[in-house]
Every structure is written in C-alpha cells, then in structure tokens.
Design a protein around this motif. Structure first.
Motif, PDB file in Angstrom:
ATOM      1  N   ASP A 198      73.928 112.619   1.003  1.00 24.17           N
ATOM      2  CA  ASP A 198      74.230 111.184   1.071  1.00 24.17           C
ATOM      3  C   ASP A 198      73.009 110.341   1.428  1.00 24.17           C
ATOM      4  O   ASP A 198      73.080 109.460   2.293  1.00 24.17           O
ATOM      5  CB  ASP A 198      75.381 110.919   2.062  1.00 24.17           C
ATOM      6  CG  ASP A 198      76.642 111.673   1.678  1.00 24.17           C
ATOM      7  OD1 ASP A 198      76.745 112.879   1.970  1.00 24.17           O
ATOM      8  OD2 ASP A 198      77.510 111.063   1.036  1.00 24.17           O
ATOM      9  N   ASP A 250      75.453 112.734  -3.513  1.00 19.60           N
ATOM     10  CA  ASP A 250      75.279 111.302  -3.235  1.00 19.60           C
ATOM     11  C   ASP A 250      73.802 110.962  -3.017  1.00 19.60           C
ATOM     12  O   ASP A 250      73.420 110.302  -2.037  1.00 19.60           O
ATOM     13  CB  ASP A 250      76.132 110.827  -2.058  1.00 19.60           C
ATOM     14  CG  ASP A 250      77.573 110.541  -2.463  1.00 19.60           C
ATOM     15  OD1 ASP A 250      77.954 110.852  -3.621  1.00 19.60           O
ATOM     16  OD2 ASP A 250      78.335 110.015  -1.628  1.00 19.60           O
ATOM     17  N   HIS A 267      80.126 110.818   5.653  1.00 20.39           N
ATOM     18  CA  HIS A 267      79.186 109.986   6.422  1.00 20.39           C
ATOM     19  C   HIS A 267      79.500 110.071   7.913  1.00 20.39           C
ATOM     20  O   HIS A 267      79.424 109.080   8.636  1.00 20.39           O
ATOM     21  CB  HIS A 267      79.195 108.525   5.949  1.00 20.39           C
ATOM     22  CG  HIS A 267      78.688 108.343   4.545  1.00 20.39           C
ATOM     23  ND1 HIS A 267      78.304 107.127   4.029  1.00 20.39           N
ATOM     24  CD2 HIS A 267      78.479 109.232   3.539  1.00 20.39           C
ATOM     25  CE1 HIS A 267      77.901 107.269   2.777  1.00 20.39           C
ATOM     26  NE2 HIS A 267      78.005 108.541   2.446  1.00 20.39           N
TER      27      HIS A 267
HETATM   28 FE   LIG Z   1      77.994 109.189   0.384  1.00 20.82          FE
END
Ligand SMILES: [Fe+2]
Ligand SMILES: [Fe+2]
Length: 286
Positions: A16, A45, A242
């Motif tokens: 991410d 991501d 997250h």
């Molecule tokens: Fe993400």
C-alpha cells in the motif's frame, strides 16, 4: 528511512505504498536495503496508473537483490485518464509482463526460495481477490450484504473502477484465482515452508476492527481461512486494511505491512511505516 546496516540479509515487506501521492513517493524514494542481499516483498496497492506501478517497482528492483509483487485492488483499477486502458484479467497480465521485464516475481512465476537467515522459505505471492463472504452475521447472500453496505453509505471504489473482465463479477474472478492458487500451493516443497503473501488478509479476524464493518466485504474470502495452517506457513504477509500491525493466528505470524495514505500515516507518532522484517523472524519485544 535509511535502515541501520545489518550484518546479514533479511526478507522485508511493505504494501500500500500508493505512490500517486507525492508524500508517499518521497517515502518510497528513501527506502534502501539494510544489506545488499535484502529481498523486498511488495504486497499490492503500489499505484493505480500502470506507468506509476512500473516506475515504483523499477526503482525498488534496482535497489533490492530481489523484489516479489502481488497485485492489490488499486493496480486492478482502470482509472480515467490512464493511457493504459486495459481492464480486469488483461490489465493483470500486462502488469505481470511489466514485472517480468523488471525481474520482479509475480503470482504467475515459480515461487522464489529465500535461502538467507530464517530460510529456506518459499516466498509465495498469491492473488486471490475477494468474494464478498466477509459478511455481517445473519446476512446470507452477497446481494443482501451489498445492499446493506449501500444503505450504510459504504461502497468500495472497486465497484466503479475494478472491472473483473472476462469474469462476470469479482467473486467469479476470485473463484478462478482460488482454483489456480490451490494447484500451485499443492506443489510446495515441505522443506521450504511458505511465506504466504496476499494483498488481502487470508483470515477474517484482522477486519474485525475496521471503522466501517461493511468494508470487510471487499477484504478477502472465507475460502482461505485455513491456508496458513494447511500449507504450514512460516509467516503471512498482507496489506489492504491500512492498519499496520502483527497478529498471531493458530501460532502463525501475520504481518500487515501497509504504508497507507499520507493522511493516515502523518498522524502516527512513529511516522510512515518502513519495510517490515519477515525473515529472520524478529526477536519478540520485551
Ligand atoms: Fe491500499
Ligand atoms: Fe487495497
């Protein structure tokens, strides 16, 4: 961000990194290995635009002895304005080709074996998506769950930009991925237990603390609930939520290794997440 140099190589992981954000690009620009032999897992991501995904992975592949990638939902979006207009499976295959050019391992390649400290371990990037089975108790179907989520004002942007073509739905794509992945995992070498890497958590428990419980629909599949035990995982690496942290399930270490959005990490006293050490297993604190 420059890590303390280590006397021995390590298997590290991050996810991410969302490098469409300038602040995140600066964080990634500062990532360096702590040893020339370090490997880096990038658990999805990276970015939305295909060229941004490529630029970020190229930078990391240049610095680390080896990089292993698995897609997140954001790589699979077809965002408006991206010169790469590929959708669904075609987009995924394009990114796999990009990775191969960069020497980055993907879920479509032979699983590389980490033979450094804490090894041997098979580093297995998985791509199994989600199938809307992380539903609230008592909600029997995907349709009812999506309806309830909509009423609660929760709709993942995947529903707009993630086109599952040629599959009819994300859950149909997920079923295909599960089948292919089970075949791959059946051939694992028992002498090199796997580090299972998936953008989405393989078990549901980590989603129980989501601020919006309905968002769990887009976070995984019940079909992988026992994979960490079934395949004797040395560790499991994921992101997507997250919520960077370490949890233990059936004695197996699960590492959520996300950087996340600037608005999320900016408020943390510890600052932006750094690549987490997966192997050798870090010594327990305290
Ligand atoms: Fe993400
Ligand atoms: Fe994600």
């Amino acid at each position: 961000m420059t890590p303390v140099p280590r006397g021995e190589p390590a298997l590290l992981a991050i996810s991410d990194v969302h490098t469409a954000f300038e602040e995140n690009r600066a964080v990634v620009d500062a990532i360096r290995p702590g040893h020339p032999g370090d490997w880096l897992i990038v658990a999805g991501d990276v970015a939305e635009r295909a060229a941004d995904v490529e630029a970020t992975l190229a930078l990391l592949a240049d610095r680390f002895a080896h990089v292993v990638w698995t897609p997140g939902n954001h790589e699979l979006w077809t965002p408006p304005g991206d010169p790469c207009a590929l959708r669904g499976e075609e987009r995924y295959r394009h990114l796999v080709a990009v990775c191969r050019r960069l020497g980055v391992s993907t879920p479509e390649d032979p699983y590389p074996v980490w033979t450094g400290p804490g090894g041997p371990a098979t580093v297995a990037p998985l791509f199994v998506l989600y199938d809307y089975s992380f539903r609230r108790d008592g909600i029997a179907s995907k349709e009812a769950a999506l309806e309830l989520a909509r009423e609660n004002g929760v709709v993942c942007t995947d529903e707009v930009y993630l086109h599952p073509e040629p599959f009819a739905s994300a859950d149909a794509w997920c079923r295909d991925r599960l089948e292919r992945t089970r075949e791959r995992l059946a051939g694992l070498d028992p002498a090199a237990p796997p580090v299972l890497v998936n953008h989405f958590p393989l078990v549901r428990e980590p989603t129980r603390i989501l601020r919006y419980p309905d968002f769990a629909l887009w976070c995984g599949t019940e079909e992988t609930a026992d994979w960490h035990v079934r395949y004797g995982a040395a560790a499991v690496v994921y992101g997507h939520l997250h919520i960077p942290r370490t949890t233990w399930h059936d004695g197996v270490r699960f590492e959520e290794v996300s950087l996340g959005y600037p608005r999320e990490w900016r408020t943390r006293a510890s600052g932006p997440a750094r690549p987490r050490q997966i192997l050798p297993a870090p010594a327990p604190l305290g």
